[in-house]
Design an enzyme around this catalytic site. Structure first.
Site, PDB file in Angstrom:
ATOM      1  N   LYS A  67      -9.013   5.665  -7.629  1.00  0.00           N
ATOM      2  CA  LYS A  67      -8.986   4.506  -6.782  1.00  0.00           C
ATOM      3  C   LYS A  67      -7.505   3.902  -6.630  1.00  0.00           C
ATOM      4  CE  LYS A  67     -11.108   0.466  -9.015  1.00  0.00           C
ATOM      5  NZ  LYS A  67     -10.278  -0.574  -8.986  1.00  0.00           N
TER       6      LYS A  67
ATOM      7  N   CYS B 216      -3.968   1.092 -11.241  1.00  0.00           N
ATOM      8  CA  CYS B 216      -3.536  -0.088 -12.986  1.00  0.00           C
ATOM      9  C   CYS B 216      -2.437  -0.790 -12.730  1.00  0.00           C
ATOM     10  CB  CYS B 216      -3.635   1.140 -13.539  1.00  0.00           C
ATOM     11  SG  CYS B 216      -3.509  -0.179 -15.102  1.00  0.00           S
TER      12      CYS B 216
ATOM     13  N   GLY C 200     -13.846  -6.134  -5.239  1.00  0.00           N
ATOM     14  CA  GLY C 200     -13.202  -7.433  -5.066  1.00  0.00           C
ATOM     15  C   GLY C 200     -13.701  -8.534  -4.686  1.00  0.00           C
ATOM     16  N   ASP C 201     -14.191  -9.472  -5.358  1.00  0.00           N
ATOM     17  CA  ASP C 201     -14.365 -11.012  -5.329  1.00  0.00           C
ATOM     18  C   ASP C 201     -15.853 -11.051  -5.105  1.00  0.00           C
ATOM     19  OD1 ASP C 201     -11.834 -11.692  -5.360  1.00  0.00           O
ATOM     20  OD2 ASP C 201     -11.382 -12.135  -3.341  1.00  0.00           O
TER      21      ASP C 201
ATOM     22  N   PRO D 119     -14.766   1.081 -13.966  1.00  0.00           N
ATOM     23  CA  PRO D 119     -14.464   1.451 -15.062  1.00  0.00           C
ATOM     24  C   PRO D 119     -13.515  -0.206 -15.556  1.00  0.00           C
ATOM     25  CG  PRO D 119     -13.344   2.473 -13.002  1.00  0.00           C
ATOM     26  CD  PRO D 119     -14.327   2.217 -12.407  1.00  0.00           C
TER      27      PRO D 119
ATOM     28  N   GLN E 114     -12.422   8.389 -15.833  1.00  0.00           N
ATOM     29  CA  GLN E 114     -11.542   7.818 -15.595  1.00  0.00           C
ATOM     30  C   GLN E 114     -10.168   7.956 -16.279  1.00  0.00           C
ATOM     31  OE1 GLN E 114     -10.167   3.331 -14.580  1.00  0.00           O
ATOM     32  NE2 GLN E 114     -10.673   4.309 -12.383  1.00  0.00           N
TER      33      GLN E 114
END
Length: 699
Positions: free
Chosen positions: A484, A445, A547-548, A360, A414
């Site tokens: 999350k 967040c 991530g990444d 999201p 979400q």
């Protein structure tokens, strides 16, 4: 060799900042001359050909190649680097107002015979000739709505109107094509006027949520009455909760003194809905192709009328009006779901192990962008983060974030919130009114205004409230609940491994872990070693890593860490064809013309979703520009010295294999606007744009 922190572009493509912008200003006419000049400078150090902000970034990551003579210059540049992080909170209002004074009343656009509900109080035009005299020129000869659906509901206000306007400005209809779409619902989860009125007048019944909250008020802490102690697995243990109760709740900041305070708090800039202002008038239909529900749309395209034609769950039909117990229809199989709640093991399972999950994404993760990613192979999609208090108030712009395109076969929403009462009520509201496959709680967040109110990452430090939110939402949902999270709040203090077992016990079906802390943001690489450790702790509950990930090799390494699947966020913004690369296990040297075709498709999807009138065109342009601020980071495969490109490596200045490829590599806002003009025509007078994130607008 490229400097640390800088992508390894082949030397023959490298150039200086001045040559790069001179080439773009010349429009590519002097391409051969520029290439000759570039070859003469191949021996120049890569560090010298980079902008100061990038050199500073590379030095911070550990390089020591700069001479002592540059120390004073480095100190002068540090403040500029600081300003290039975070959000552009003070960016000016970019909503174009130049067309507000001469807009045509929706009653005329919809062919209502000039009957306007506002009468003489209406501030819009009712004379079509007067409107056309001031209307900006058309932007093209083809209207995507007319070509796709056989009818454009925007009529004379369409910026591509010449393709479907006949004599006397009559709106033409392709009857055969329109009939093919009749009765088909392309976009679901719209906010009906009836439901909006119930929410605004607080007449919607939250009987399940109230039952859970009564248990909380009864002094039972995280365990509420009526089955709130249920877990996601019928045989899952209940151990470890005593320790949690003894631990208690961390001290709350001042903003958290009242659980009702969040409803009246102004929405931060970062959370502004990507659908625009609620009160902007717009034609009354094509709600499947619009952003804000509050914008009136024309009564056309029956396939996209919104939620009115979409059958609602029985609980919603029974809850309209009075707050009494829902009635059971007499036709069909007899159920007792209104009396006996589903046990966790009877709930629908979330079977997405091994699938590619599009994260999201606030602002950029809109419905047109998700359609692009679905086309390239994304398996699971999720709507943008929605604030629960805004949903409970019936805000059209917030409800627009929940819309689901019919191509999104596995779709979730979400929610962000800080208190169990609002989050539980919002979960029950969505459970009875929209069609989703799962609901996700945002506990990752990092935005200050969200964190300071106790939402986002702050829930990781408010264990009691976190537990109450998860248990409450799980008790009222018939679909799986996911969470999350990040590794923690502080950069070097990981706490996710302590929280994940509790989340499993509280009833969540899945956890997604972003391998960074709140303080870290994106300044370091994601910690996949820690993600692997948490995946082992989470078992048997699925854990997705995030991530990444920017190549199929990154995805393969991630899957070897033992996670159930991977979530892709920035990687999808930089190159949405990443899903295809992962599934086909290859590096795709996509051409500039193919990338431009992707942008064309996005603008077409945007015109379908937000409208083809001036307001819809400019809204599409706004989100296109936000996306271009990420797309410019992509470096074509054929230009790299070695593969793959790393997500945290900044591209140096380089000249592409053609003018369009070079234009797409520009980090200058003016060049992004130029690309938007190739697709959506000239910008309005006085148009300005500043991307949401400062890191995307560095020179």
């Amino acid at each position: 060799m490229a400097a640390p922190g800088v992508a390894p572009v082949r030397a023959r493509f490298l150039t200086s900042k001045e040559q790069f912008h001179a080439y773009l200003r010349a429009g590519g006419e002097d391409e051969e001359e520029e290439k000759e000049e570039k070859e003469e400078e191949e021996q120049v150090s890569n560090a010298q050909s980079e902008p100061p902000a990038k050199r500073l970034k590379a030095e911070e990551l550990g390089q020591d190649g700069e001479s002592q003579g540059n120390a004073g210059e480095e100190e002068k540049e540090r403040p500029e680097k600081k300003r290039a992080r975070g959000q552009n909170k003070s960016r000016p209002c970019m909503k174009p107002n130049c067309y507000e004074r001469s807009r045509l009343c929706p009653s005329v656009t919809q062919g209502c015979g000039g009957q306007c509900h506002f009468g003489p109080r209406c501030r819009f035009l009712h004379d079509v000739s007067e409107y056309l005299a001031a209307k900006p020129a058309d932007l093209g000869q083809r209207c995507v709505l007319f070509d796709t659906f056989g009818r454009c509901p925007y009529g004379v206000t369409c910026r591509f109107g010449q393709s479907h306007l006949g004599d006397g400005h009559q709106n033409l209809v392709n009857a055969a094509l329109a009939q093919q779409w009749e009765g088909k619902l392309l976009v679901r989860n719209s906010l009906s006027k009836e439901l909006q009125q119930q929410l605004r007048k607080r007449k919607f019944s939250f009987h399940k949520a109230e039952e859970f909250l009564r248990g909380l008020r009864g002094g039972k802490g995280g365990k509420a009455m009526g089955g709130s102690t249920e877990v996601s697995n019928c045989t899952a243990p209940q151990e470890g909760l005593g320790e949690l109760q003894e631990q208690g709740e961390d001290p709350k900041p001042d903003a958290l003194q009242s659980s009702q305070g969040a409803e009246d708090d102004p929405k931060p800039d970062a959370l502004q809905s990507s659908q625009g202002a609620e009160g902007d008038p717009k034609p009354d239909a094509l709600q499947s192709s619009q952003g804000a529900e509050g914008d009136p749309k024309p009564d056309a395209l029956p396939n996209s009328r919104g939620a009115e034609g979409d059958p609602k769950p029985e609980a919603l039909q029974s809850s309209q009006g009075a707050g009494g117990p829902p009635s059971i229809p007499t036709l069909g199989p007899l159920t007792d779901e209104d009396i006996t709640k589903l046990r966790p093991c009877e709930k629908k399972k979330l079977e997405i192990q091994g699938k590619l999950y599009l994260a999201p994404l606030t602002t950029c993760g809109n419905l047109p962008f998700r359609r692009i990613c679905k086309r390239f192979g994304a398996d699971v999609t999720c709507g943008e983060m929605a604030v629960c208090t805004n949903l409970l108030q019936g805000q059209s712009s917030e409800w627009a974030l929940l819309k689901r395109h019919h191509t999104e076969d596995i779709f979730g929403v979400q929610l962000e919130g800080a208190f169990p009462d609002t989050m539980t009520k919002c979960a029950e509201l969505l459970n009875r009114t929209i069609n989703v496959d799962f609901v996700d709680i945002n506990v990752g967040c990092p935005i200050d205004l969200v964190y300071k109110k106790g939402g986002g990452c702050a829930l990781m430090t408010r264990s009691n409230k976190f537990e109450q939110i998860v248990r409450g939402m799980n008790s009222v949902l018939d679909v799986p609940l996911t969470v999350k999270i990040r590794t923690g709040v502080q950069e070097k203090v990981n706490v996710a491994h302590k929280i994940i077992p509790r989340i499993r016990e509280w009833g969540a079906s899945m956890v997604t872990l972003h391998g960074r802390s709140r303080e870290q943001r994106y300044t370091r690489s994601a910690d996949w070693g820690y993600i692997a450790e948490c995946a082992r702790i989470a078992s048997p509950m699925p854990l997705f890593g995030n991530g990444d990930i920017l190549s199929y090799e990154d995805a393969n390494r991630a899957m070897q860490m033992g996670v159930s699947g991977i979530m892709i966020a920035r990687g999808a913004l930089i190159k949405p064809w990443l899903f295809t690369e992962i599934k086909e296990q290859r590096h795709w040297d996509i051409s500039s013309s193919e990338r431009f075709d992707i942008l064309k498709d996005f603008t077409n999807y945007g015109l379908e979703h937000w409208g083809s009138d001036t307001q819809g065109v400019e809204k599409t342009r706004k989100f296109l520009l936000e996306w271009l601020s990420f797309l410019c980071r992509y470096i074509p495969v054929g230009l790299l010295e070695h593969l793959p490109q790393r997500i945290n490596e900044r591209p140096p200045y380089y000249l592409g294999r053609d003018y369009l490829e070079t234009l797409m590599a520009s980090q200058n806002v003016d060049d992004w606007i130029k690309i938007s003009e190739l697709l959506l025509g000239p910008v309005p007078p006085g148009f300005t744009f500043l991307p949401k994130h400062k890191a995307n607008s560095y020179r």
